[in-house]
Motif scaffolding. Structure first.
Motif, PDB file in Angstrom:
ATOM      1  N   PRO A  67       0.844  -1.201   0.000  1.00  0.00           N
ATOM      2  CA  PRO A  67       0.000   0.000   0.000  1.00  0.00           C
ATOM      3  C   PRO A  67       0.873   1.242   0.000  1.00  0.00           C
ATOM      4  O   PRO A  67       1.679   1.442   0.912  1.00  0.00           O
ATOM      5  N   GLU A  68       0.726   2.082  -1.008  1.00  0.00           N
ATOM      6  CA  GLU A  68       1.445   3.354  -1.022  1.00  0.00           C
ATOM      7  C   GLU A  68       0.734   4.336  -0.080  1.00  0.00           C
ATOM      8  O   GLU A  68      -0.257   3.990   0.570  1.00  0.00           O
ATOM      9  N   ALA A  69       1.251   5.567  -0.032  1.00  0.00           N
ATOM     10  CA  ALA A  69       0.880   6.466   1.071  1.00  0.00           C
ATOM     11  C   ALA A  69      -0.614   6.770   1.156  1.00  0.00           C
ATOM     12  O   ALA A  69      -1.132   7.019   2.235  1.00  0.00           O
ATOM     13  N   ARG A  70      -1.310   6.813   0.033  1.00  0.00           N
ATOM     14  CA  ARG A  70      -2.758   7.079   0.083  1.00  0.00           C
ATOM     15  C   ARG A  70      -3.559   5.893  -0.452  1.00  0.00           C
ATOM     16  O   ARG A  70      -4.661   6.078  -0.998  1.00  0.00           O
ATOM     17  N   ALA A  71      -3.031   4.682  -0.291  1.00  0.00           N
ATOM     18  CA  ALA A  71      -3.673   3.473  -0.823  1.00  0.00           C
ATOM     19  C   ALA A  71      -5.184   3.496  -0.607  1.00  0.00           C
ATOM     20  O   ALA A  71      -5.664   3.646   0.519  1.00  0.00           O
ATOM     21  N   TRP A  72      -5.902   3.336  -1.688  1.00  0.00           N
ATOM     22  CA  TRP A  72      -7.370   3.392  -1.686  1.00  0.00           C
ATOM     23  C   TRP A  72      -7.863   1.976  -1.946  1.00  0.00           C
ATOM     24  O   TRP A  72      -7.292   1.300  -2.808  1.00  0.00           O
ATOM     25  N   PRO A  73      -8.867   1.485  -1.237  1.00  0.00           N
ATOM     26  CA  PRO A  73      -9.279   0.083  -1.458  1.00  0.00           C
ATOM     27  C   PRO A  73      -9.587  -0.178  -2.932  1.00  0.00           C
ATOM     28  O   PRO A  73     -10.358   0.567  -3.545  1.00  0.00           O
ATOM     29  N   LEU A  74      -8.999  -1.223  -3.479  1.00  0.00           N
ATOM     30  CA  LEU A  74      -9.160  -1.517  -4.908  1.00  0.00           C
ATOM     31  C   LEU A  74     -10.601  -1.850  -5.262  1.00  0.00           C
ATOM     32  O   LEU A  74     -11.007  -1.742  -6.414  1.00  0.00           O
ATOM     33  N   THR A  75     -11.359  -2.235  -4.252  1.00  0.00           N
ATOM     34  CA  THR A  75     -12.757  -2.584  -4.502  1.00  0.00           C
ATOM     35  C   THR A  75     -13.682  -1.366  -4.401  1.00  0.00           C
ATOM     36  O   THR A  75     -14.874  -1.473  -4.671  1.00  0.00           O
ATOM     37  N   SER A  76     -13.119  -0.209  -4.006  1.00  0.00           N
ATOM     38  CA  SER A  76     -13.965   0.982  -3.855  1.00  0.00           C
ATOM     39  C   SER A  76     -14.003   1.790  -5.139  1.00  0.00           C
ATOM     40  O   SER A  76     -13.016   1.845  -5.868  1.00  0.00           O
ATOM     41  N   PRO A  77     -15.131   2.459  -5.402  1.00  0.00           N
ATOM     42  CA  PRO A  77     -15.161   3.403  -6.523  1.00  0.00           C
ATOM     43  C   PRO A  77     -14.233   4.580  -6.211  1.00  0.00           C
ATOM     44  O   PRO A  77     -13.841   4.770  -5.055  1.00  0.00           O
ATOM     45  N   PRO A  78     -13.880   5.350  -7.205  1.00  0.00           N
ATOM     46  CA  PRO A  78     -12.940   6.452  -6.958  1.00  0.00           C
ATOM     47  C   PRO A  78     -13.542   7.518  -6.052  1.00  0.00           C
ATOM     48  O   PRO A  78     -14.764   7.636  -5.929  1.00  0.00           O
ATOM     49  N   PHE A  79     -12.639   8.278  -5.439  1.00  0.00           N
ATOM     50  CA  PHE A  79     -13.021   9.378  -4.562  1.00  0.00           C
ATOM     51  C   PHE A  79     -14.006  10.304  -5.296  1.00  0.00           C
ATOM     52  O   PHE A  79     -13.770  10.693  -6.432  1.00  0.00           O
ATOM     53  N   GLY A  80     -15.061  10.687  -4.615  1.00  0.00           N
ATOM     54  CA  GLY A  80     -15.957  11.737  -5.122  1.00  0.00           C
ATOM     55  C   GLY A  80     -16.738  11.373  -6.373  1.00  0.00           C
ATOM     56  O   GLY A  80     -17.162  12.244  -7.109  1.00  0.00           O
ATOM     57  N   HIS A  81     -16.960  10.059  -6.616  1.00  0.00           N
ATOM     58  CA  HIS A  81     -17.644   9.699  -7.862  1.00  0.00           C
ATOM     59  C   HIS A  81     -19.085  10.188  -7.895  1.00  0.00           C
ATOM     60  O   HIS A  81     -19.633  10.421  -8.969  1.00  0.00           O
ATOM     61  N   LYS A  82     -19.657  10.378  -6.716  1.00  0.00           N
ATOM     62  CA  LYS A  82     -21.036  10.886  -6.701  1.00  0.00           C
ATOM     63  C   LYS A  82     -21.082  12.372  -7.058  1.00  0.00           C
ATOM     64  O   LYS A  82     -22.072  12.871  -7.577  1.00  0.00           O
ATOM     65  N   THR A  83     -20.019  13.076  -6.736  1.00  0.00           N
ATOM     66  CA  THR A  83     -19.969  14.511  -7.031  1.00  0.00           C
ATOM     67  C   THR A  83     -19.540  14.770  -8.465  1.00  0.00           C
ATOM     68  O   THR A  83     -20.088  15.636  -9.143  1.00  0.00           O
ATOM     69  N   TYR A  84     -18.554  14.017  -8.929  1.00  0.00           N
ATOM     70  CA  TYR A  84     -17.945  14.313 -10.227  1.00  0.00           C
ATOM     71  C   TYR A  84     -18.432  13.400 -11.355  1.00  0.00           C
ATOM     72  O   TYR A  84     -18.142  13.655 -12.516  1.00  0.00           O
ATOM     73  N   GLY A  85     -19.126  12.327 -11.017  1.00  0.00           N
ATOM     74  CA  GLY A  85     -19.482  11.319 -12.011  1.00  0.00           C
ATOM     75  C   GLY A  85     -18.360  10.304 -12.120  1.00  0.00           C
ATOM     76  O   GLY A  85     -17.195  10.610 -11.868  1.00  0.00           O
ATOM     77  N   MET A  86     -18.700   9.072 -12.509  1.00  0.00           N
ATOM     78  CA  MET A  86     -17.712   7.995 -12.481  1.00  0.00           C
ATOM     79  C   MET A  86     -16.565   8.219 -13.457  1.00  0.00           C
ATOM     80  O   MET A  86     -15.394   8.005 -13.116  1.00  0.00           O
TER      81      MET A  86
END
Lengths: 499, 499
Positions: free
Chosen positions: B98-117
Motif C-alpha cells: 500500500p502506497e501512502a494514500r492506498a485506496w481500497p481496490l474494490t472501492s469506486p474512486p473518490f468523489g464519484h457521486k460529485t464528479y461522475g464515475m
C-alpha cells in the motif's frame, strides 16, 4: 452528499490490518488512526500526541471558537487577555514549528533561478506552505498548509498535538474551530485542460479545481485530528467557509455556494451563482453571507437560511480574478471589498486597485475609491480589508501601500508606502489592530504602524514571504504562519520593542 | 541550473537540529536523511530500511538498468529469466504494497457521486496514485506516485527499502534506474490562471505546469533514496525522460527539451520547440531522441548530442492534447505514434484515433491508419504503442479496442474489443508481450490476448482503474501499479492459469 467516514473504518481496518500484517509482520498501532482509507502506518496517517495538549488554565487561552478566515467578519484577529491569564501569554512565548516541508526562512524560494523571483515567491505562497494565518482557540494553534497537512500545536510550547492529511490536496484555509470540530477547506489553485479549453470558448463557463483533485470541506475531531466526515464540492474550496448558528457556508471554484449542517455535513441548500471563488472567504454577518466570485465578477449577499440571493454588487473594471480573490469584511452595517482593476485604454498598462463599500442589507453602493496604480502583479489581486472602529485598513499590492478609509464616508485618512521592495508587490494581507497599533505582515517583515497617522513605528524581519497570512495576536504573543511552511510564535515585544 | 543539495545540508542540519531539539527534546535520527530542506522528523522525510534490500542472487533478478518509460524504446516491459534464476521469480511471488494514500481496490474512486464515475476515475488516475507502471531493476521494484512519494520495494518480499518525497509535486513517471541513481520526473497536470488567459489569447503560447508547482528531474541515490541533485524545468515534467550514453533527455510542459549530464545534472543543451509535452515520454533511439508536443502538435526528432531538430512530423487532426500525451515507440528504424483526433464537420462529433509510422532517420511518413471512432473521452488522448517482432500493438480509447499492425506496411492484423465497459474509455496502456502472449491492463482488469489472432484468452480482475500503467513481467511474476495507489506482484499463472 456528505460521506460519513466512520462506516469505512471497519472495512478498512480489516483490509489494511491483514495486509499490513502480511507485509510488515505487524498491525497498525491503535494510536495511528485511519481517516480516508490509506496505509495507516504510512506518512499521511493521522499522528496524535495527546500528551502535548494544553491543560488547566492554559486550555482557556484565546478565543473559544474560530468562525471565519481572519477570525471574524471584520477580519481583526486580535484577542486581549484578562489580567489573570497565564503569565506566558501575557509576556509572550517564542517558538518555531517546522511544518512538513519547512523551507529555511533565510533561503530564496524554490526554483527562483528558473522561474524568476516574483513568480517563484508567488508559486511558493500558492503551493508550498501556509496560505492563510493560523487559528488560535483554547490554547491550541491550528494551521492548514499547501503541504497537504493540517496541524494542531500547543500555543504555549509549540509542540505537536496532532497532524492530519485527510486528502491529497492543498489546504489553503484558516481552520475553523467550533465545539469539538475543526473544519478544513481543500482545493488547488490549478485548472485542468478541459477547463482551459472551456475558458477559451466561454470564460464564465469555466471552473477552478473541477476534476483537478479532491475538493471540499473536511471535518476533523478537534482533539485528535480524526476525520469525522467530508463534504465534496465540484470546484476547489481554497477559500475558508464561515460558521454561524450551527451552519457552515461554503463557496467554491465552480460558482456554487452551499449551506450545510456543521455537525453532520448534511446539505441544507445549494445555490449556483456562477463564476469562480478563488480565495474569497465567506463572511457570515447579520443573517446573511457574503463572498465574491471571479470571471462573472460579483460580490454576493445570500440569505443564510435558504441560500437565496439577496443582492449582488461589483467593482468596476475588476481584473479577471481580482474580485474572486478578496474576502469581504463586514462591520457596522457595511460590507467592504476591493480588487485589482485592469488598465483603461489610455492608461498605458497601469493597473489599479479599487475599493467599494456597500450597505450590507441592500447592496447600495456607499462609496468607491481608486486606491492608486502601479505595474501588473502576479497571483492574488487585491488587499484583504480589515475594519476596526469605523475605519477600513487595507493594502494595495499594485502600489505596495496600505491605506485607511473612514468606513461610512470613504474619506482617505492616510497612505503608507511599504518601505521594503517585494518582487510580487506588497500589501495583500489584512492588518491586525491591537492595543492602538496596526500589525502588518508583508514581504519578509512584520511592521508596526500607527493607525491614526499611517507612520511606521517599527519593522521586524521574519524572512520567507508573506502573502495573505495575517498576524494573530493573543495577549502578549503574535502567532504567524509562513508560505515557507512554518508556524511561529513570538512575543509582541520582539516585534515591537515599544509595546 | 542543477542545484546540488549537499551544500544545503550543513545549514539545514544545524538549523533543524537545534530547532527540533528545542521543540521535541530530541535531534533527528542519523538515519532520517534530509533531502531539500524540511523537517527531518516529518512525514516527508526520506525513510530507509536497508535491511529490506535484496542480497545475493536475489539482487540480480530483472534488468540491470531501466532507461525508458515502459522499459525500452519499443515499450515492451518483459524480462525472461534464466533457468538458474531464483525459484521465487520463476514461480512468481504475490504481495501488495500500500502506497501512502492506498485506496481500497474494490472501492469506486473518490468523489464519484460529485464528479461522475468517468471524471472521478480519470481524476484519480491523474492525481491520486501511480500514473505509470513500476521499474524493476536488480531485485528492486521502483515506483513514482501522485501521492508525492517515490518507493523502492523488494521485488521478492514487497517490503519497503526506502521512500522519498523530495518535492511537493505529483510524480507521474516511470523511475529510471542507471548505475547508483534513480531519476524521478515531477510535474502536475494543472494550469495556473495566467496560463488559462494565455491559452485563451494564443493557445501555442501557453505552458502546462508553469508556476503551478515545482517541476523537474530529481536524482536520488538508488540505495537509500537520498536526493543527489535536481534539475528544475519551467513547465511540468510529467513525462519520463530517457537515458542514453551518460545523458538524460527531458521534455517539459513549456515546450522545452533538455540534454543533461546524467551524473551531475549539468545542462548540455536546451532546445525550445514550443507546444507542451503532457505524458509523451522521451524515446532515445539510434543517437536521436523522440517526443511529442501538444498544442503545436508535432512529433520531434532531435539529435542526442546537440539538441538540433532533425525532423518533425504530425498526426492530421490530432486533438488539442492528443499528440502530446502519447510516448512514441521505436524499433527497426521506425517510429510509431498515435493520437485521438477531433471530429470532422460532417461526422457528428465522433472522435477518432489515428496512428502513423515514420522513418526514424528522415521522418518520412511510412503509413497512416484510422483506428476507429467513438465518443469523446476525458484525459489521456491516445493509446501507448508497443512494438514486438515487427508488429505494433496499440489501444484506442475512443473505441475501447486494441489492434495489431504490421510495423513496415501498416497492415491491420486484428482488432480486439475490450469486453468490459470503462466509463472513460478502455485502451490506453501499452500491452506487454511475453512468451508468445499479450498482457494488457485496462479498466479494472489484466487481460491475456493471443497476439496472432487478437482473441482473448483470459481475464483477471484487479480492481481500481488502469490508465497507462502497463504490466512489467519478470520471469514468472507480473509487477503492477495502480491509480488507487498500490504496487503489486502476482504470479503469471494467477493472471493466466494456462501459462
Amino acid at each position: 452528499m456528505p460521506r460519513i467516514v466512520q462506516k469505512h473504518i471497519p472495512y478498512n481496518t480489516i483490509l489494511l490490518s491483514s495486509m499490513l500484517l502480511a507485509i510488515f509482520g505487524c498491525v497498525p498501532l491503535a494510536s495511528a488512526s485511519v481517516a480516508v482509507p490509506m496505509d495507516s502506518t504510512g506518512p499521511y496517517r493521522t499522528v496524535s500526541h495527546p500528551e502535548n495538549a494544553p491543560s488547566g488554565v492554559d486550555a482557556t487561552v484565546g478565543p473559544s471558537e474560530w468562525t471565519h478566515a481572519y477570525a471574524n467578519p471584520a477580519h481583526n484577529a486580535a484577542f486581549p487577555v484578562s489580567n489573570n491569564a497565564p503569565k506566558w501569554i501575557k509576556d509572550g512565548v517564542s517558538w518555531s514549528f517546522p511544518e512538513a516541508r519547512a523551507w529555511p526562512l533565510t533561503s530564496p524560494p524554490f526554483g527562483h533561478k528558473t522561474y524568476g523571483m516574483a513568480e517563484a515567491a508567488v508559486t511558493q505562497t500558492q503551493f508550498y506552505g501556509n496560505a492563510l494565518g493560523p487559528s488560535v482557540v483554547k490554547g491550541v494553534v491550528y494551521a492548514e498548509s499547501d503541504d497537504m497537512f493540517a496541524y494542531a500545536v500547543n500555543a504555549k510550547t509549540g509542540k505537536l498535538i496532532w497532524r492530519a492529511s485527510p486528502v491529497g490536496n492543498n489546504l489553503m484555509g484558516n481552520p475553523l474551530v467550533v465545539g469539538n470540530t475543526v473544519y478544513l477547506s481543500a482545493g488547488s489553485v490549478g485548472f485542468n485542460f478541459a477547463n482551459v479549453i472551456r475558458y477559451a470558448h466561454s470564460p464564465s463557463a469555466s471552473a477552478r479545481g473541477l476534476n483537478v483533485s479532491f475538493n471540499g470541506i473536511y471535518a476533523l475531531n478537534r482533539e485528535n485530528g480524526k476525520l469525522l466526515w467530508y463534504f465534496p464540492t465540484p470546484g476547489e474550496t481554497m477559500a475558508t467557509p464561515a460558521y454561524d448558528n450551527h451552519l457552515l457556508f461554503i463557496a467554491d471554484g465552480a460558482g456554487n455556494a452551499f449551506g450545510i449542517n456543521a455537525t453532520t455535513g448534511k446539505q441544507l441548500w445549494k445555490t449556483h451563482v456562477g463564476g469562480m471563488d478563488n480565495m474569497s472567504s465567506v463572511t457570515a454577518y447579520d443573517h446573511n453571507i457574503y463572498f465574491a466570485m471571479a470571471i462573472k465578477p460579483y460580490l454576493y449577499c445570500l440569505n443564510e437560511s435558504n441560500g437565496h440571493v439577496v443582492w449582488k454588487g461589483t467593482i468596476p473594471g475588476a481584473s479577471n480574478t481580482g474580485i474572486g480573490d478578496v474576502s469581504p469584511a463586514a462591520a457596522d452595517g457595511v460590507v467592504v471589498l476591493d480588487a485589482t482593476t485592469t488598465p483603461q485604454a489610455n492608461k498605458k498598462a497601469r493597473f489599479g486597485n479599487v475599493i467599494r463599500a456597500f450597505d450590507a442589507k441592500t447592496g447600495a453602493v456607499l462609496w468607491t475609491r481608486s486606491m492608486g496604480s502601479g505595474a501588473k502583479i502576479p497571483a492574488f489581486k487585491g488587499g484583504v480589508p480589515m475594519i476596526h472602529d469605523n475605519i477600513v485598513y487595507v493594502g494595495n499590492p499594485v502600489a505596495s501601500t496600505y491605506q485607511a478609509y473612514e468606513l461610512k464616508t470613504g474619506k482617505l485618512l492616510w497612505t503608507w508606502h511599504v518601505p521594503t521592495k517585494v518582487a510580487a508587490g506588497a500589501g495583500r494581507a489584512a492588518p491586525t489592530y491591537y492595543h492602538g497599533l496596526l500589525y502588518i505582515t508583508t514581504g519578509q517583515y512584520i511592521f508596526v504602524v500607527n493607525p491614526a497617522t499611517g507612520k511606521e513605528l517599527h519593522q521586524h524581519h521574519i524572512g520567507g514571504q508573506f502573502g495573505i497570512e495575517s498576524p494573530v495576536i493573543v495577549g502578549g504573543t503574535v502567532y504567524l504562519t509562513s508560505s515557507w511552511d512554518w508556524i511561529m510564535a513570538m512575543p509582541l515585544k520582539t516585534v515591537n520593542p515599544n509595546s
